[in-house]
Write a protein that holds these residues in place. Sequence first.
Motif, mmCIF file in Angstrom:
data_model
loop_
_atom_site.group_PDB
_atom_site.id
_atom_site.type_symbol
_atom_site.label_atom_id
_atom_site.label_comp_id
_atom_site.label_asym_id
_atom_site.label_seq_id
_atom_site.Cartn_x
_atom_site.Cartn_y
_atom_site.Cartn_z
ATOM 1 N N ARG A 150 -1.297 -3.491 -9.083
ATOM 2 C CA ARG A 150 -1.276 -4.911 -9.536
ATOM 3 C C ARG A 150 -0.275 -5.931 -9.076
ATOM 4 O O ARG A 150 1.057 -5.307 -8.771
ATOM 5 N N GLN A 205 -4.782 -9.534 -3.866
ATOM 6 C CA GLN A 205 -5.296 -8.824 -4.810
ATOM 7 C C GLN A 205 -6.668 -7.957 -4.806
ATOM 8 O O GLN A 205 -7.030 -7.008 -5.072
ATOM 9 N N GLN A 206 -7.456 -9.038 -4.202
ATOM 10 C CA GLN A 206 -8.793 -8.523 -3.870
ATOM 11 C C GLN A 206 -9.060 -7.440 -2.889
ATOM 12 O O GLN A 206 -9.760 -6.520 -2.939
ATOM 13 N N ARG A 252 -6.249 2.653 -11.441
ATOM 14 C CA ARG A 252 -6.210 1.304 -11.409
ATOM 15 C C ARG A 252 -5.700 0.882 -10.009
ATOM 16 O O ARG A 252 -5.038 1.398 -9.515
ATOM 17 N N SER A 253 -6.508 -0.438 -9.595
ATOM 18 C CA SER A 253 -5.611 -1.030 -8.452
ATOM 19 C C SER A 253 -4.247 -1.263 -8.702
ATOM 20 O O SER A 253 -3.862 -1.380 -9.796
ATOM 21 N N LYS A 263 0.786 -1.274 0.009
ATOM 22 C CA LYS A 263 0.075 -0.033 -0.082
ATOM 23 C C LYS A 263 0.784 1.314 -0.071
ATOM 24 O O LYS A 263 0.630 2.281 -0.729
ATOM 25 N N THR A 267 -5.746 2.187 -4.696
ATOM 26 C CA THR A 267 -5.933 2.851 -6.168
ATOM 27 C C THR A 267 -4.456 3.674 -6.491
ATOM 28 O O THR A 267 -4.161 4.306 -5.804
ATOM 29 N N HIS A 315 2.503 -1.485 -10.057
ATOM 30 C CA HIS A 315 2.637 -2.927 -9.833
ATOM 31 C C HIS A 315 3.800 -3.427 -8.860
ATOM 32 O O HIS A 315 4.859 -2.768 -8.680
ATOM 33 N N LEU A 337 -6.285 -5.365 -2.328
ATOM 34 C CA LEU A 337 -5.672 -3.891 -2.984
ATOM 35 C C LEU A 337 -6.802 -3.489 -3.966
ATOM 36 O O LEU A 337 -6.998 -2.362 -3.912
ATOM 37 N N ASP A 338 -7.444 -4.551 -4.655
ATOM 38 C CA ASP A 338 -8.697 -3.945 -5.541
ATOM 39 C C ASP A 338 -9.598 -3.058 -4.810
ATOM 40 O O ASP A 338 -10.248 -1.984 -5.251
ATOM 41 N N ARG A 339 -9.885 -3.457 -3.494
ATOM 42 C CA ARG A 339 -10.877 -2.866 -2.721
ATOM 43 C C ARG A 339 -10.713 -1.263 -2.185
ATOM 44 O O ARG A 339 -11.146 -0.457 -2.099
#
Length: 289
Positions: free
Chosen positions: A236, A220-221, A233-234, A188, A228, A198, A223-225
């Motif tokens: 990667r 990854q899930q 984009r999230s 993060k 950003t 990434h 990080l996606d939440r």
Amino acid sequence: MNDAPLPQPTTPAAGAPASAGAATPPITAPVDARIIAITSGKGGVGKTFLSANLAAALTRRGHRVLVLDADLGLANLDVVLNLHPKVTLHDVFTGKAQLENAVIKAPGGFSVLLAGSGMVEYSRLTPEVRNELYNVIQTLAPRFDVVLLDTGAGISDVVLFSVSLAQEVLIVATPEPTSLTDAYAAIKVLATQQKRQHVRLVVNQAARAGDGRAITGQLQQVLDRFVTTDSGRSMRLIHMGDIPADTSVREAVMRRQLLMQQMPGCPAALAVAQLANKIESTLLKPASQ
């Protein structure tokens, strides 16, 4: 050999916090060397073990490799490799020795630049430490195909600055919840402060085949939440491989020997060799024959 400037990082240090790069000179001219930071959120996950054995595996594939012990103040690469250097990075920083005299050959054929241990003055990022470390990497990087920065663990200014000098980041984690929580925290910070798009993940001490890929998917899930990047984009997370739990690793560490030399056919060594192959195919130019 020349002393050309370092390559421009793929994710510039300009996004790092002011204390981790504000006074760093601009990096301009590209060179062929790839600089990879090997780091972790939590200590004790096998980061230095992986740095040393990955260097041996890449050297065996024909690459010129340097491992720089960037864990300033708590260095232990010398212990893992059973080396007793007469000159360390501390001596170079203080002007007691020339940089060329501090770079030595390690078992496995790669080069190492070792740091002094127990140096409290390196526990925080002063302008002097920042500039000295930058200049060392700027001078040495053009002489190698790949430079591995064995950083400290966590998100201190010293660690973040070391990571900011690398084009690619390899996060080492174990399946333990504390390691994964700290790995997420580190990722993060790299997304928000260094503007990285990434990072790459290696799961060490995996109990079963496929554990690392499943862990990567779970992280990854999250990080996606919650994370950003500047692109919208999230972040990667790229799964690079797993190192299985293997009693041979502890034996090699206790003997202060490279696993790739002493037990090259064991499961962990074969996994490191596979990781080296993946790094070569995705990040490095083919070694000249």
